[in-house]
Each structure stands twice: as C-alpha cells, then as structure tokens.
Design an enzyme around this catalytic site. Sequence first.
Site, PDB file in Angstrom:
ATOM      1  N   LEU A 161      13.858  18.860  18.454  1.00 58.85           N
ATOM      2  CA  LEU A 161      13.093  18.177  17.499  1.00 58.85           C
ATOM      3  C   LEU A 161      12.732  16.939  17.783  1.00 58.85           C
ATOM      4  CD1 LEU A 161      11.034  18.053  14.814  1.00 58.85           C
ATOM      5  CD2 LEU A 161      13.524  16.688  13.869  1.00 58.85           C
TER       6      LEU A 161
ATOM      7  N   ASP B 187       4.402   6.716   1.793  1.00 57.81           N
ATOM      8  CA  ASP B 187       4.022   5.459   1.261  1.00 57.81           C
ATOM      9  C   ASP B 187       4.702   5.509   0.240  1.00 57.81           C
ATOM     10  OD1 ASP B 187       2.759   2.767   1.122  1.00 57.81           O
ATOM     11  OD2 ASP B 187       0.698   3.799   0.166  1.00 57.81           O
TER      12      ASP B 187
ATOM     13  N   HIS C 130      12.065   1.100  -1.868  1.00 57.20           N
ATOM     14  CA  HIS C 130      12.460   1.348   0.394  1.00 57.20           C
ATOM     15  C   HIS C 130      13.882   2.317   0.177  1.00 57.20           C
ATOM     16  CE1 HIS C 130       9.186  -0.516   0.863  1.00 57.20           C
ATOM     17  NE2 HIS C 130       9.348  -1.661   1.107  1.00 57.20           N
TER      18      HIS C 130
HETATM   19  C1  IPE Z   1       0.965   2.548   5.386  1.00 57.78           C
HETATM   20  O1  IPE Z   1       0.820   1.933   4.059  1.00 57.78           O
HETATM   21  C2  IPE Z   1       2.364   2.236   6.523  1.00 57.78           C
HETATM   22  C3  IPE Z   1       3.512   2.827   6.017  1.00 57.78           C
HETATM   23  C4  IPE Z   1       4.076   3.648   5.268  1.00 57.78           C
HETATM   24  C5  IPE Z   1       4.667   2.379   7.232  1.00 57.78           C
HETATM   25  P1  IPE Z   1       0.737   0.280   4.021  1.00 57.78           P
HETATM   26  O2  IPE Z   1       1.366   0.773   2.381  1.00 57.78           O
HETATM   27  O3  IPE Z   1       1.447  -0.048   4.091  1.00 57.78           O
HETATM   28  O4  IPE Z   1      -0.984   0.967   3.034  1.00 57.78           O
HETATM   29  P2  IPE Z   1      -1.821  -0.153   3.132  1.00 57.78           P
HETATM   30  O5  IPE Z   1      -1.637  -1.360   2.665  1.00 57.78           O
HETATM   31  O6  IPE Z   1      -1.978   0.855   1.705  1.00 57.78           O
HETATM   32  O7  IPE Z   1      -2.748   0.425   3.877  1.00 57.78           O
HETATM   33  C1  IPE Z   2       5.988   2.383   2.353  1.00 58.59           C
HETATM   34  O1  IPE Z   2       5.545   2.288   0.587  1.00 58.59           O
HETATM   35  C2  IPE Z   2       7.223   1.923   2.879  1.00 58.59           C
HETATM   36  C3  IPE Z   2       5.911   0.915   4.150  1.00 58.59           C
HETATM   37  C4  IPE Z   2       4.961   0.593   4.281  1.00 58.59           C
HETATM   38  C5  IPE Z   2       7.602   0.064   4.372  1.00 58.59           C
HETATM   39  P1  IPE Z   2       5.391   0.671   0.563  1.00 58.59           P
HETATM   40  O2  IPE Z   2       5.721   0.361   0.247  1.00 58.59           O
HETATM   41  O3  IPE Z   2       3.766   0.344   0.874  1.00 58.59           O
HETATM   42  O4  IPE Z   2       4.617   0.933  -1.174  1.00 58.59           O
HETATM   43  P2  IPE Z   2       3.085   1.272  -2.366  1.00 58.59           P
HETATM   44  O5  IPE Z   2       2.192   1.867  -1.227  1.00 58.59           O
HETATM   45  O6  IPE Z   2       3.709  -0.582  -2.226  1.00 58.59           O
HETATM   46  O7  IPE Z   2       3.745   1.505  -3.267  1.00 58.59           O
HETATM   47 MG    MG Z   3       1.576   1.104   0.820  1.00 60.38          MG
END
Ligand code: IPE
Ligand code: IPE
Ligand code: MG
Length: 251
Positions: free
Chosen positions: A125, A14, A31
């Site tokens: 793995l 995240d 991303h």
């Molecule tokens: C969790 O992150 C999902 C992934 C990393 C794939 P999100 O950014 O979607 O989660 P929330 O919305 O902050 O809980």
């Molecule tokens: C995690 O990064 C990746 C996915 C959920 C696909 P985010 O896109 O949630 O990044 P933040 O949390 O908004 O910074």
């Molecule tokens: Mg996020």
Amino acid sequence: MAVNKLEHIAIIMDGNGRWAQTRSHARVWGHIRGSKIVSNIVEEADDLGVRALTLYAFSTENWSRPVTEVSVLFKLLKKFLIKERKRVLKNNIQFKVMGDTSKLPEKTKEIIADLENDSANNTGLKLTFAFGYGGRDEIVHATNRFIKENPGKEITEELLQSYLLLPELGDVDLLIRTGGDQRISNFLLWQSAYAELYFTETQWPDFKKEEFRKIYEFVSLRERRFGNISSSDLQNSKKKAIENKEIITNF
Ligand code: IPE
Ligand code: IPE
Ligand code: MG
C-alpha cells in the site's frame, strides 16, 4: 454488473473538533481521538487490496487556526509516526508525506525522512499523509517547475500530471469525506477530476472499518462513465448502427 476496482482512495478526515465539542471537550481532544483511529483505516485499506490511500491531515488553509491547535496537530503527527513505524515496515507499506513540511520541527522532519527512506522500496500500500497540503498550491508549483525546466514549451495534461508532488499516486477513484460537510476543501483537485465522491455524516473519530468497507463496496458498484454513455447503451447503439445512420442523415 461490473465491479469497479477502486485503486486510489483519498479521505478528508473531518469532524474532529465537532466530535469533541458535542462531548463538551476542547476541540483538540477530537484530534487526539481522531489520530487513534487512523491505523484501523489504513489496515482496512490494506485488507481491501487498495493500491494507494491518501489522508488529508493538515491543509494550507489550516494554518489560520489558533497556534495551540496547530501545535497539537504537529505533535500528533510526530506521535503517530513514531507509533506506526514498525507497522508500516512490517506490512510492506510505502509511506510518504505530501505538502509543505518546512514549518514542522526539525525532529519531526527527520522522523518523516527516515520512514520515507526506510519504506521507499516497499511494494505494498502507498500510504500518503497530505500535510501542509493544498491542491491549488500543488498545481501552481507543478506549473512553475515545468516552466523553469522547459522554457518556451507548452504544457499538456500529461506533463502537468507528471510534475505533481507524487505523480505515481495517479487519479483518485474514491474520495470520502467524514464529518457531514459536502466539499473538497482544496484536496487533490487535479487528481479528483473523475473521483467518485462519498460524504458521510460520521465524524472522523467515530469512523469504523465496517463503514469504510461498506462505502468501498457500495461505490464499487457505481457505474463510472467518464463522459461516455453506459456500456449497455453503448452495446445497444452499436446494434442500432443502421437506425442511427438514418437519424443522422435525416437530421
Ligand atoms: C479539511 O477540513 C482539511 C482536513 C481534513 C485536513 P477543514 O475542516 O479544514 O475544511 P473546511 O474549513 O471545513 O472546508
Ligand atoms: C479535521 O477536523 C482535522 C483537521 C482539519 C486538521 P476539524 O478540526 O476540521 O473538525 P471540525 O470540522 O471542526 O469538526
Ligand atoms: Mg473541519
């Protein structure tokens, strides 16, 4: 001090969007950068001798994001798979995708199926991408499949576990979340019942092998009690069996 063997590590990758936004870029840039560091972490997990690494790449809730962002995530998955194929096969990694991939483009589904098949007999793995994945969704599906196949039978914890998407992954020993938020966001709910949790402020594109190894070593030294008392307290309590007996009888 006993050292825990952390066999199954799960990571909530995240912080990509915020990483990009603090650099005045569009979220998708995060991303793109984030996808580039995945193989470093896989390599480190392999070097640490971890049995399974499960990476949260796209949740059932992520479907609510703008279509453009979702389509970039789809493209990045495809690119990653094409780029990593050689490395997966060379390093004896068993690759799988866990989740509902039905909405992915046909070509991506083919690439996934090919890599899953070609790496199926690898003994190293177990690398799993959770894509279109939700913990609740997984438990509901497991339960429904069980009911269908075993009408009238009562479900047990062992049976439910065996009906999960990839039962062979087993329980999560260590769950890491980058990006600073302290929540599970519907990841591996069943498997993480006794996982050690570690939350780091580092945003996913900045997550480095060195930090990963430090977390691994730090958590390896935590005492995991699984509802019991600590092993030293257990020893002491055995030594004090007579004293304890007296306490019980006089209580
Ligand atoms: C969790 O992150 C999902 C992934 C990393 C794939 P999100 O950014 O979607 O989660 P929330 O919305 O902050 O809980
Ligand atoms: C995690 O990064 C990746 C996915 C959920 C696909 P985010 O896109 O949630 O990044 P933040 O949390 O908004 O910074
Ligand atoms: Mg996020």
